[in-house]
Design a protein around this motif. Structure first.
Motif, PDB file in Angstrom:
ATOM      1  N   ALA A  34      -2.966   7.751   2.558  1.00 26.86           N
ATOM      2  CA  ALA A  34      -2.256   6.543   2.113  1.00 26.86           C
ATOM      3  C   ALA A  34      -2.245   5.482   3.205  1.00 26.86           C
ATOM      4  O   ALA A  34      -2.490   4.299   2.942  1.00 26.86           O
ATOM      5  N   VAL A  35      -1.976   5.893   4.433  1.00 27.47           N
ATOM      6  CA  VAL A  35      -1.952   4.921   5.540  1.00 27.47           C
ATOM      7  C   VAL A  35      -3.339   4.327   5.758  1.00 27.47           C
ATOM      8  O   VAL A  35      -3.480   3.144   6.097  1.00 27.47           O
ATOM      9  N   LEU A  36      -4.369   5.132   5.541  1.00 25.87           N
ATOM     10  CA  LEU A  36      -5.744   4.661   5.711  1.00 25.87           C
ATOM     11  C   LEU A  36      -6.238   3.848   4.512  1.00 25.87           C
ATOM     12  O   LEU A  36      -7.362   3.339   4.522  1.00 25.87           O
ATOM     13  N   GLY A  37      -5.415   3.750   3.469  1.00 24.14           N
ATOM     14  CA  GLY A  37      -5.791   2.945   2.315  1.00 24.14           C
ATOM     15  C   GLY A  37      -6.709   3.639   1.335  1.00 24.14           C
ATOM     16  O   GLY A  37      -7.366   2.981   0.518  1.00 24.14           O
ATOM     17  N   ARG A  43      -6.712  10.960  -3.263  1.00 19.62           N
ATOM     18  CA  ARG A  43      -5.537  11.769  -2.934  1.00 19.62           C
ATOM     19  C   ARG A  43      -5.345  12.876  -3.962  1.00 19.62           C
ATOM     20  O   ARG A  43      -4.988  14.006  -3.623  1.00 19.62           O
ATOM     21  N   VAL A  44      -5.598  12.554  -5.227  1.00 22.85           N
ATOM     22  CA  VAL A  44      -5.490  13.558  -6.289  1.00 22.85           C
ATOM     23  C   VAL A  44      -6.488  14.696  -6.051  1.00 22.85           C
ATOM     24  O   VAL A  44      -6.141  15.877  -6.162  1.00 22.85           O
ATOM     25  N   LEU A 245       6.174  -0.074   5.904  1.00 28.37           N
ATOM     26  CA  LEU A 245       5.727   0.827   4.844  1.00 28.37           C
ATOM     27  C   LEU A 245       4.801   1.907   5.392  1.00 28.37           C
ATOM     28  O   LEU A 245       4.905   3.083   5.022  1.00 28.37           O
ATOM     29  N   ARG A 246       3.907   1.522   6.294  1.00 29.07           N
ATOM     30  CA  ARG A 246       3.035   2.532   6.920  1.00 29.07           C
ATOM     31  C   ARG A 246       3.872   3.532   7.715  1.00 29.07           C
ATOM     32  O   ARG A 246       3.598   4.734   7.696  1.00 29.07           O
ATOM     33  N   GLU A 247       4.877   3.022   8.408  1.00 27.85           N
ATOM     34  CA  GLU A 247       5.736   3.897   9.201  1.00 27.85           C
ATOM     35  C   GLU A 247       6.484   4.882   8.299  1.00 27.85           C
ATOM     36  O   GLU A 247       6.661   6.059   8.659  1.00 27.85           O
ATOM     37  N   LEU A 263       2.949   2.283  -3.615  1.00 26.58           N
ATOM     38  CA  LEU A 263       2.948   1.199  -4.614  1.00 26.58           C
ATOM     39  C   LEU A 263       3.158  -0.148  -3.939  1.00 26.58           C
ATOM     40  O   LEU A 263       2.480  -1.139  -4.276  1.00 26.58           O
ATOM     41  N   ALA A 264       4.098  -0.201  -2.997  1.00 28.78           N
ATOM     42  CA  ALA A 264       4.394  -1.472  -2.334  1.00 28.78           C
ATOM     43  C   ALA A 264       3.208  -1.959  -1.512  1.00 28.78           C
ATOM     44  O   ALA A 264       2.886  -3.160  -1.490  1.00 28.78           O
ATOM     45  N   MET A 265       2.526  -1.038  -0.823  1.00 27.23           N
ATOM     46  CA  MET A 265       1.345  -1.415  -0.026  1.00 27.23           C
ATOM     47  C   MET A 265       0.218  -1.947  -0.894  1.00 27.23           C
ATOM     48  O   MET A 265      -0.577  -2.772  -0.469  1.00 27.23           O
TER      49      MET A 265
END
Length: 271
Positions: A34-37, A43-44, A245-247, A263-265
């Protein structure tokens, strides 16, 4: 801890090969991705490497359901609720929260893709008991009445031309006063006729100060750092907001903070 997310991802991948039933390998993988985008579909796939989905630990079931919903596979998300025993909360999360979130996202996804009949039907029956899912028999009401749910269902109604119902939902959401609800109350107020920008900026700033204080003292640090992030975004502090958000994704998951941060990112939270 070193913020070497690509390196962490490689180590977690090796961990999945060597210790495929270790929950941490999967939760760590999802957080790093998620942090890496990385997109929800990736992810699934990582979560589905778990060797026995029928016996998957509940914390990972929730994570897989939410990630499937994020990729738009709502049926796949709902299927995960079948034939399982859901006990006490896992990381401040209970099955009803995940259920309402998946169904809300399903309604929103249907509305945004032009399938309004399906969207409105999903929204209307969101609180109805579902045969075979005993957890839907009670306990859904507080979640259905939350500021966030009212805002999302307001968007469903608005998108599908149901202005009266949309305004009703937005009015309910705009009345919320809890620190973690202020973003949704503000976004709802903007959809109504009596929006006062100066007043709401003051409320957002006050909520941000409170959320920052809570993030330093609360046991639910991940949740409050997420809350700080979305409040910063609402105040136009884009760089700070995304950093928060990343944190939050590098802290323990609380109250679905990983899902909400993702979702926010991706821009799904009001700005």
């Amino acid at each position: 801890m070193k913020r070497d997310l690509a390196g962490a991802l490689r180590v977690f991948a090796e961990g999945i090969k060597n210790d495929p039933s270790n929950v941490v390998n999967y939760s760590g993988t999802v957080a790093a991705m998620a942090v890496l985008g990385k997109p929800a579909a990736e992810r699934v796939k990582a979560l589905e490497l778990y060797p026995d989905l029928d016996r998957m630990p509940i914390s990972l079931v929730y994570e897989l359901a939410l990630n499937r919903a994020e990729e738009g596979n709502y049926k796949g998300a709902i299927d995960l609720f079948q034939n399982r025993f859901f006990g006490s909360e896992e990381g401040g999360i209970n099955v009803r929260q995940v259920w309402v979130e998946v169904k809300s996202q399903q309604a929103l996804g249907s509305a945004r893709s032009g399938h309004c009949e399906e969207a409105l039907a999903t929204a209307k029956t969101l609180g109805s008991p579902v045969p075979g899912f005993s957890f839907t028999q009670n306990g859904l009401e507080p979640l259905l009445n939350s500021a966030r749910t009212n805002y999302l269902l307001g968007e469903v109604s608005s998108t599908c031309g149901q202005k009266e119902e949309a305004d009703r939902r937005y009015r309910l959401s705009a009345q919320a006063t809890d620190t973690s609800d202020v973003v949704w109350a503000w976004a709802s107020a903007k959809m109504l006729g009596s929006y006062d920008p100066a007043l709401w900026r003051e409320r957002l700033s006050a909520a941000l100060s409170q959320a920052e204080a809570n993030a330093l003292t609360s046991a639910n640090q991940g949740w409050w750092v997420y809350s700080v992030g979305v409040l910063q975004l609402a105040l136009g502090r884009e760089v700070q907001g995304k950093a928060s958000l990343r944190e939050s994704l590098l802290l323990p998951d609380n109250r679905m903070s990983y899902h909400f941060s993702r979702l926010a990112m991706e821009g799904a939270t009001p700005r």
